[in-house]
Design a protein around this motif. Structure first.
Motif, PDB file in Angstrom:
ATOM      1  N   ALA A  19       0.841  -1.199   0.000  1.00  0.00           N
ATOM      2  CA  ALA A  19       0.000   0.000   0.000  1.00  0.00           C
ATOM      3  C   ALA A  19       0.879   1.254   0.000  1.00  0.00           C
ATOM      4  CB  ALA A  19      -0.924  -0.004   1.220  1.00  0.00           C
ATOM      5  N   ARG A  20       1.991   1.180   0.735  1.00  0.00           N
ATOM      6  CA  ARG A  20       2.895   2.320   0.815  1.00  0.00           C
ATOM      7  C   ARG A  20       3.566   2.565  -0.539  1.00  0.00           C
ATOM      8  NH1 ARG A  20       5.545   5.674   4.079  1.00  0.00           N
ATOM      9  NH2 ARG A  20       7.808   5.817   3.940  1.00  0.00           N
ATOM     10  N   VAL A  21       3.987   1.502  -1.195  1.00  0.00           N
ATOM     11  CA  VAL A  21       4.596   1.636  -2.522  1.00  0.00           C
ATOM     12  C   VAL A  21       3.597   2.281  -3.484  1.00  0.00           C
ATOM     13  CG1 VAL A  21       5.400   0.332  -4.546  1.00  0.00           C
ATOM     14  CG2 VAL A  21       6.274  -0.247  -2.276  1.00  0.00           C
ATOM     15  N   ALA A  22       2.333   1.832  -3.422  1.00  0.00           N
ATOM     16  CA  ALA A  22       1.310   2.375  -4.317  1.00  0.00           C
ATOM     17  C   ALA A  22       1.085   3.857  -4.035  1.00  0.00           C
ATOM     18  CB  ALA A  22       0.014   1.596  -4.149  1.00  0.00           C
ATOM     19  N   ALA A  23       0.988   4.217  -2.743  1.00  0.00           N
ATOM     20  CA  ALA A  23       0.742   5.612  -2.372  1.00  0.00           C
ATOM     21  C   ALA A  23       1.909   6.493  -2.795  1.00  0.00           C
ATOM     22  CB  ALA A  23       0.508   5.719  -0.866  1.00  0.00           C
ATOM     23  N   LEU A  24       3.130   6.010  -2.580  1.00  0.00           N
ATOM     24  CA  LEU A  24       4.315   6.795  -2.940  1.00  0.00           C
ATOM     25  C   LEU A  24       4.438   6.938  -4.458  1.00  0.00           C
ATOM     26  CD1 LEU A  24       6.877   5.413  -0.333  1.00  0.00           C
ATOM     27  CD2 LEU A  24       6.121   7.782  -0.516  1.00  0.00           C
ATOM     28  N   SER A  25       4.072   5.873  -5.182  1.00  0.00           N
ATOM     29  CA  SER A  25       4.121   5.944  -6.649  1.00  0.00           C
ATOM     30  C   SER A  25       3.161   7.006  -7.156  1.00  0.00           C
ATOM     31  CB  SER A  25       3.753   4.594  -7.269  1.00  0.00           C
ATOM     32  OG  SER A  25       4.677   3.620  -6.875  1.00  0.00           O
ATOM     33  N   ARG A  26       1.952   7.042  -6.556  1.00  0.00           N
ATOM     34  CA  ARG A  26       0.978   8.063  -6.944  1.00  0.00           C
ATOM     35  C   ARG A  26       1.524   9.454  -6.650  1.00  0.00           C
ATOM     36  NH1 ARG A  26      -2.851   4.530  -4.980  1.00  0.00           N
ATOM     37  NH2 ARG A  26      -2.914   5.560  -2.965  1.00  0.00           N
ATOM     38  N   GLU A  27       2.127   9.581  -5.472  1.00  0.00           N
ATOM     39  CA  GLU A  27       2.671  10.869  -5.069  1.00  0.00           C
ATOM     40  C   GLU A  27       3.780  11.303  -6.044  1.00  0.00           C
ATOM     41  OE1 GLU A  27       4.653  12.816  -1.117  1.00  0.00           O
ATOM     42  OE2 GLU A  27       3.553  10.957  -0.866  1.00  0.00           O
ATOM     43  N   PHE A  28       4.628  10.345  -6.381  1.00  0.00           N
ATOM     44  CA  PHE A  28       5.733  10.628  -7.296  1.00  0.00           C
ATOM     45  C   PHE A  28       5.199  11.090  -8.652  1.00  0.00           C
ATOM     46  CE2 PHE A  28       9.080   9.533 -10.309  1.00  0.00           C
ATOM     47  CZ  PHE A  28      10.177  10.120  -9.701  1.00  0.00           C
ATOM     48  N   ASP A  29       4.215  10.340  -9.179  1.00  0.00           N
ATOM     49  CA  ASP A  29       3.610  10.709 -10.468  1.00  0.00           C
ATOM     50  C   ASP A  29       3.005  12.100 -10.389  1.00  0.00           C
ATOM     51  OD1 ASP A  29       4.349   8.294 -11.434  1.00  0.00           O
ATOM     52  OD2 ASP A  29       2.371   7.372 -11.304  1.00  0.00           O
ATOM     53  N   GLY A  30       2.358  12.409  -9.256  1.00  0.00           N
ATOM     54  CA  GLY A  30       1.749  13.717  -9.065  1.00  0.00           C
ATOM     55  C   GLY A  30       2.783  14.822  -9.122  1.00  0.00           C
TER      56      GLY A  30
END
Ligand SMILES: [Zn+2]
Length: 113
Positions: A19-30
């Motif tokens: 879940a953390r990897v997914a959240a961080l990936s979204r943040e990074f893309d943002g």
């Protein structure tokens, strides 16, 4: 701790890390998208500087989360192999307080350095 308990802890840790990897990936893309929209000049624009810094920070956290996921998977393999809780380097029993803090730990504290 019985093996089933260890597995449950590690699987919970695995879910949280995914879940953390997914959240961080979204943040990074943002951040990358925001940077594209602003089209900043990193060297002269203070905002561009901040975005570059944020991006680096999130990239670092993302690398850590990925590494942790790998470590958790390896710990699950050690449970299956009956080697969980044994230091991979010196072969001693990893203290339970260390395993409580880092259930994916593969080594005792002195060997972790
Ligand atoms: Zn050791």
């Amino acid at each position: 701790m019985p093996t089933s308990g260890v597995r449950a802890v590690l699987l919970g840790e695995r879910d949280r890390t995914i879940a953390r990897v997914a959240a961080l990936s979204r943040e990074f893309d943002g951040i990358v998208e925001a940077a594209d929209l602003v089209a900043t000049d990193d060297e002269h624009d203070p905002e561009g500087h901040t975005i570059a810094f944020e991006r680096q920070q999130v990239a670092g956290l993302l690398r850590e989360a990925h590494a942790r996921l790998v470590a958790v998977d390896l710990a699950l393999e050690r449970v299956d192999a009956g080697r969980y809780g044994t230091c991979e380097i010196c072969g001693c029993s990893i203290p339970t307080d260390r395993l409580a803090a880092r259930p994916e730990a593969a080594t005792c504290v002195p060997c972790a350095v």
